[in-house]
Design an enzyme around this catalytic site. Structure first.
Site, short mmCIF file in Angstrom:
data_model
loop_
_atom_site.label_atom_id
_atom_site.label_comp_id
_atom_site.label_asym_id
_atom_site.label_seq_id
_atom_site.Cartn_x
_atom_site.Cartn_y
_atom_site.Cartn_z
N GLU A 80 -10.80 -6.94 4.81
CA GLU A 80 -10.76 -5.47 4.86
C GLU A 80 -11.38 -4.83 3.62
OE1 GLU A 80 -10.36 -4.31 7.54
OE2 GLU A 80 -8.59 -5.01 8.62
N HIS A 99 -2.42 -2.29 2.08
CA HIS A 99 -2.53 -2.37 3.54
C HIS A 99 -1.61 -3.47 4.03
CE1 HIS A 99 -3.87 -2.94 7.59
NE2 HIS A 99 -4.37 -4.14 7.33
N HIS A 101 1.07 -4.77 7.69
CA HIS A 101 1.41 -4.62 9.12
C HIS A 101 2.94 -4.51 9.23
CE1 HIS A 101 -2.49 -7.10 10.24
NE2 HIS A 101 -2.76 -6.04 9.50
N TYR A 120 12.12 15.26 5.82
CA TYR A 120 11.34 15.95 4.77
C TYR A 120 10.54 15.00 3.90
CZ TYR A 120 14.66 14.83 1.02
OH TYR A 120 15.42 14.18 0.09
N HIS A 162 -2.87 -1.93 14.80
CA HIS A 162 -3.18 -2.71 13.60
C HIS A 162 -2.06 -2.64 12.56
CE1 HIS A 162 -6.61 -3.84 10.58
NE2 HIS A 162 -5.45 -4.29 10.18
N TYR A 215 7.93 13.79 -8.08
CA TYR A 215 9.06 13.02 -7.58
C TYR A 215 8.64 11.58 -7.30
CZ TYR A 215 12.94 11.72 -4.49
OH TYR A 215 14.00 11.10 -3.93
P1 13P Z 1 -7.12 -10.73 4.83
O1 13P Z 1 -8.57 -10.99 5.11
O2 13P Z 1 -6.88 -9.80 3.69
O3 13P Z 1 -6.33 -12.03 4.68
O4 13P Z 1 -6.65 -9.87 6.05
C1 13P Z 1 -5.89 -9.82 7.08
C2 13P Z 1 -5.78 -8.40 7.62
O5 13P Z 1 -4.88 -7.66 7.29
C3 13P Z 1 -6.77 -7.84 8.49
O6 13P Z 1 -6.41 -6.52 8.75
#
Ligand code: 13P
Length: 222
Positions: A80, A99, A101, A120, A162, A215
């Site tokens: 990514e 990032h 999941h 809020y 995703h 905050y």
């Molecule tokens: P990596 O290539 O960072 O291991 O990714 C997995 C991923 O989250 C793809 O969205």
């Protein structure tokens, strides 16, 4: 030639990225190696390598990439890297990107739902909604464009089918926000089991945003 102090600082920053990766899994906002983290560094970024388990990740495996180029031959940054690079380019206010999941954020993302102002605390992400960017294949320029657009005036977004992105002026702030977003997603998901939740108004979220300045975790903490 960099000084010993610069090298020590570089290592500390790489180690902080690895620490944040381990925290993501410990906090339950990610599973396995499906997340990735970047940190603005000099004229580029430090970013996690692709597919390396966090427990065994070493500072030298964190990849340095310039913001105006693609990975060099032999480098194996996160798949990514495009949206990490493009967000850092588009947003001078952002120094760190998380990032992951997380389960509840991803449930909403699968359903293509943005998070509305049910609580809020949504104001922490910069507005009255946390948008859900349209689906595009992982690692693509299209996904990167969608992510940058969904983050306009915001510090977090969902990615359809995703996961979630949280950004901040510091890694500590981006991590803090990632946990907050997952909490909001969980609360919204819970409300949907009962019915249609009542929402706070845009004006009230603006009011909260003003009161909230400063905050949470400080921007200067890395
Ligand atoms: P990596 O290539 O960072 O291991 O990714 C997995 C991923 O989250 C793809 O969205």
């Amino acid at each position: 030639m960099s000084s010993a102090k610069d090298r020590a600082e570089d290592k500390t920053r790489r180690q902080s990225v690895i620490g944040a990766c381990r925290d993501m899994n410990r906090l339950g906002i990610n599973q396995g190696t499906s997340g990735n983290i970047s940190l603005r560094h000099e004229d580029g970024m430090l970013i996690t390598p692709t597919s390396v388990p966090y427990d065994t990740m070493r500072p030298e495996q964190i990849v340095f990439m310039k913001l105006d180029s693609a990975p060099e031959a032999g480098q194996r940054p996160s798949s990514e890297w495009r949206f990490h690079r493009d967000i850092l380019k588009a947003r001078p206010d952002v120094n760190a990107i998380v990032h992951a999941h997380p389960p509840y954020s991803t449930i909403l993302a699968i359903m293509g739902r943005e998070i509305p102002p049910v609580h809020y605390m949504i104001a922490c992400a910069g507005g009255d909604t946390i948008r859900c960017a349209p689906y595009a294949t992982f690692g693509t320029e299209e996904l990167s464009r969608h992510a940058v657009a969904a983050l306009r005036d915001r510090s977090a977004c969902l990615l359809a089918h995703h996961g979630m992105i949280a950004v901040g002026a510091s890694l500590a702030k981006a991590m803090w926000l990632a946990v907050e977003v997952e909490t909001l997603a969980r609360q919204y998901h819970g409300c949907l089991q009962i019915g249609t939740p009542p929402l706070l108004s845009k004006a009230e979220i603006e009011n909260v945003r003003t009161r909230m300045a400063g905050y949470g975790v400080g921007d200067s903490e890395s």
